[in-house]
Design an enzyme around this catalytic site. Sequence first.
Site, PDB file in Angstrom:
ATOM      1  N   SER A 299     -42.626  44.397 -24.754  1.00  0.00           N
ATOM      2  CA  SER A 299     -41.788  43.210 -24.626  1.00  0.00           C
ATOM      3  C   SER A 299     -42.290  42.011 -25.420  1.00  0.00           C
ATOM      4  CB  SER A 299     -41.582  42.863 -23.149  1.00  0.00           C
ATOM      5  OG  SER A 299     -42.775  42.697 -22.467  1.00  0.00           O
ATOM      6  N   ASP A 310     -40.892  41.497 -39.588  1.00  0.00           N
ATOM      7  CA  ASP A 310     -39.598  41.281 -40.226  1.00  0.00           C
ATOM      8  C   ASP A 310     -39.596  40.100 -41.180  1.00  0.00           C
ATOM      9  OD1 ASP A 310     -38.778  43.392 -38.699  1.00  0.00           O
ATOM     10  OD2 ASP A 310     -37.025  42.390 -37.850  1.00  0.00           O
ATOM     11  N   LYS A 324     -39.504  47.905 -25.462  1.00  0.00           N
ATOM     12  CA  LYS A 324     -38.737  47.162 -24.466  1.00  0.00           C
ATOM     13  C   LYS A 324     -38.105  45.942 -25.112  1.00  0.00           C
ATOM     14  CE  LYS A 324     -38.869  44.663 -20.108  1.00  0.00           C
ATOM     15  NZ  LYS A 324     -38.142  43.514 -20.658  1.00  0.00           N
TER      16      LYS A 324
END
Length: 535
Positions: A299, A310, A324
């Site tokens: 998470s 990214d 998650k």
Amino acid sequence: MNFQKKYIPLLLGIGIALGVFIGGKLNFSDTSDRLFTSNSKKDKLNRLIDYIDYEYVDQINTDSIVDVTVNSILDNLDPHSIYIPKSEMQSSTDNLKGDFVGIGVSFYTYKDTVTVIRPIEGGPSEKAGIKGGDRIIMANGDSIFGREWTNEAIIKKLKGKKNSKITLKVYRPGEEELLTFKVKYSDIPIRSVDAAYMLTDDLGYIKINRFAESTYKEFKKALDQLQDKGATKLALDLRDNPGGLLDIAKQITDEFLENNKLILFTKNKVGKIEKSYATRRGDFEEGDIYILINENSASASEIVAGALQDNDKGTIIGRRSYGKGLVQREMSLGDGSAVRLTVSRYYTPTGRSIQRPYDKGNNTDYYNDYYKRRSNGEFENPENMQISDSLKFTTPNGKIVYGGGGIIPDVFVPLNTSRQNETLNYIKRRGYVSNFVFEELDIDRTIYDHFSITDFIENFSVSDALVERFQDYLNLKERTNISFVNYHDQMKTLIKSELASQLYNSSTSEQIINETDTMIEEVILLSKANETLDN
């Protein structure tokens, strides 16, 4: 003994319980009229519970029926929507809050007596003069030793209101009389940063165990100290970190990304999108960053790793993370219990969801995914990862990344699955090293008094005789015949690390363990290689 099948990994599944928590709270009693309208479905459930309460032939606790009903409803949603009963709310809240009111000791019950392992650094017990090895015999005039005293009962007895005082009677080995201490209840931090130190002259290291309210402040303080020591590169260790508060993950990520870089976005059931961007306040935007993850990084840990990956920032090292990508909001149910309900999904800047698949109402397979991935050989070889090409995304610099279940690292480091390592993990999980070290220290702690932390790390060596005593201790406890011939040095490291934990702090313990950590070794090698390329 088949350790792999019989014993659950130490932190497996903690991500399920903690997760990404959005931080906002709803109160059922305050907002039910606004959130919900009266309908036959709710009337049906209420009438059934009332009917059982008034007419059922036997006495029954309808509260337990309600608990079962709530859990059954949530079980048919997703694996991360959970019910927190009243009895568990305090510990759950403390874990996310980052502190609690207490006297500040780490203890366990040794021979029916509350025995201090170590007072928390800077806490009220340390200030009052309590030391490791002390036995707390009485609290406010009441005895708290004996077989009838469980850990829960002891903790309840030692609790109190902030700024009030408790009088403790303490037996200290070597002292003829009981010692008396008056300890003031204070806020005791639950540390999120396990360790912060320099790996090399310019490479700092910070390990975070969860994302609580206090985590960003702890992290920022540690980062500032490392930068003062010359850190221009950072290894951020998020292994076995189950997550926590979404806002804290965003604050930490902001330290590494330039202004207006997208950190993540969330999307709810009606398609509403909320985007979070980095600000100008980041203090480590120019430095090299290495993120360490493994199969138990979940998470909020994945938010940090995914945002950096990214944005083509830094290097992700380790093994594929937990997977998650759901966000929960807590709602009080008015009786001290609460529900954390999944209200949205989060996506990394390229648009990928890293939530692994789940079947509604069938959470068993979801929870057992660790074993599936392990049996597939994914932890030893990245070629064995099951990846869907339909979930392929591209970063601004052209790097291919994947959604559909966890963050896949840029640099893979396999899990050590040798029988020797399995045995060592089993020994750690069972607490044998901790108990043995305590008993050794209890014989004579003064032999370590002349060691500073630095001196202990650099010069203290665990003797062969100490390892042999532990081997005898373990075989007596396990009623077996384990030998450390093939991993004598690893056992020395474990014992030294536990000594450091009980004598000093968790950071010193982590530093000793990391000296033989293959993922840390990989970070150092990459750091030096990147330095060569830059030159």
